[in-house]
Design an enzyme around this catalytic site. Structure first.
Site, PDB file in Angstrom:
ATOM      1  NE  ARG A  30      14.403  76.914  21.933  1.00 50.50           N
ATOM      2  CZ  ARG A  30      14.153  77.889  21.060  1.00 50.50           C
ATOM      3  NH1 ARG A  30      14.634  77.840  19.838  1.00 50.50           N
ATOM      4  NH2 ARG A  30      13.413  78.917  21.418  1.00 50.50           N
ATOM      5  CG  ASP A  31      22.524  70.603  23.925  1.00 54.61           C
ATOM      6  OD1 ASP A  31      23.686  70.881  24.271  1.00 54.61           O
ATOM      7  OD2 ASP A  31      22.195  69.476  23.473  1.00 54.61           O
ATOM      8  CB  ILE A  32      20.598  68.908  19.124  1.00 49.73           C
ATOM      9  CG1 ILE A  32      19.693  68.344  18.056  1.00 49.73           C
ATOM     10  CG2 ILE A  32      21.679  67.906  19.496  1.00 49.73           C
ATOM     11  CD1 ILE A  32      20.379  68.162  16.697  1.00 49.73           C
ATOM     12  CG  HIS A 100      30.112  74.516  24.010  1.00 53.08           C
ATOM     13  ND1 HIS A 100      31.232  73.891  23.517  1.00 53.08           N
ATOM     14  CD2 HIS A 100      29.402  73.561  24.661  1.00 53.08           C
ATOM     15  CE1 HIS A 100      31.196  72.614  23.846  1.00 53.08           C
ATOM     16  NE2 HIS A 100      30.099  72.383  24.552  1.00 53.08           N
TER      17      HIS A 100
HETATM   18  P1  AMP Z   1      29.917  69.233  25.080  1.00 55.15           P
HETATM   19  O1  AMP Z   1      29.648  67.760  25.155  1.00 55.15           O
HETATM   20  O2  AMP Z   1      30.056  69.928  26.406  1.00 55.15           O
HETATM   21  O3  AMP Z   1      31.100  69.505  24.160  1.00 55.15           O
HETATM   22  O4  AMP Z   1      28.631  69.878  24.446  1.00 55.15           O
HETATM   23  C1  AMP Z   1      28.301  69.767  23.091  1.00 55.15           C
HETATM   24  C2  AMP Z   1      26.824  69.908  23.011  1.00 55.15           C
HETATM   25  O5  AMP Z   1      26.476  70.222  21.687  1.00 55.15           O
HETATM   26  C3  AMP Z   1      26.037  68.653  23.387  1.00 55.15           C
HETATM   27  O6  AMP Z   1      25.221  68.912  24.522  1.00 55.15           O
HETATM   28  C4  AMP Z   1      25.233  68.350  22.142  1.00 55.15           C
HETATM   29  O7  AMP Z   1      23.926  67.881  22.433  1.00 55.15           O
HETATM   30  C5  AMP Z   1      25.203  69.680  21.435  1.00 55.15           C
HETATM   31  N1  AMP Z   1      25.020  69.612  20.003  1.00 55.15           N
HETATM   32  C6  AMP Z   1      25.698  68.832  19.128  1.00 55.15           C
HETATM   33  N2  AMP Z   1      25.259  69.051  17.877  1.00 55.15           N
HETATM   34  C7  AMP Z   1      24.299  70.001  17.958  1.00 55.15           C
HETATM   35  C8  AMP Z   1      23.465  70.656  17.012  1.00 55.15           C
HETATM   36  N3  AMP Z   1      23.535  70.386  15.701  1.00 55.15           N
HETATM   37  N4  AMP Z   1      22.583  71.571  17.454  1.00 55.15           N
HETATM   38  C9  AMP Z   1      22.493  71.869  18.768  1.00 55.15           C
HETATM   39  N5  AMP Z   1      23.266  71.290  19.717  1.00 55.15           N
HETATM   40  C10 AMP Z   1      24.143  70.359  19.329  1.00 55.15           C
END
Ligand code: AMP
Length: 115
Positions: A30-32, A100
């Site tokens: 899940r996205d944080i 991702h």
């Molecule tokens: P991007 O900005 O497309 O590179 O996406 C990176 C995503 O990773 C962002 O939407 C963040 O909210 C997410 N993210 C960063 N750290 C974590 C974490 N520890 N757990 C879950 N999602 C994360």
């Protein structure tokens, strides 16, 4: 790559997060900071590819595996419809350079494009 990505560290259990699904070569969390009622990340286990362009060129089967996992998750967590976003490059909002897919789902009809 000079340092281990946050997603590799999550998969290794070094950073807490629940692995909600897994295939042979990919996993999902899940996205944080969710931007939709359902906001999941589908991630290759390898961090060899920095973005979706590199992934498509280097391992199109793995890209297909990510899309298949996104489809499965959208059916499990929402009604099956989903938006798939690969931010590609810092000026497009990419912050983690381990490719991702953002899987957004659940009541997106009124929303404009974007994560
Ligand atoms: P991007 O900005 O497309 O590179 O996406 C990176 C995503 O990773 C962002 O939407 C963040 O909210 C997410 N993210 C960063 N750290 C974590 C974490 N520890 N757990 C879950 N999602 C994360």
């Amino acid at each position: 790559m000079s340092e281990t990505s946050i997603f590799t560290r999550i998969y290794a259990g070094e950073i807490p997060s629940e692995i909600i699904a897994e295939t042979e070569n990919a996993f999902a969390i899940r996205d944080i900071h969710p931007q939709a009622p359902v906001h999941l990340l589908v991630i290759p286990k390898t961090e060899e590819y920095r973005n979706v362009v590199e992934l498509a060129a280097g391992d199109p089967d793995l890209l297909g595996e990510l899309i298949g996992l996104a489809n499965t998750l959208a059916a499990e967590h929402a009604d099956g419809d989903f938006r798939l976003i690969f931010n590609t490059g810092p000026h497009a909002g990419q912050t983690v350079f381990h490719v991702h897919a953002h899987v957004l789902a659940g009541g997106l009809e009124e929303k404009t494009l974007g994560a």
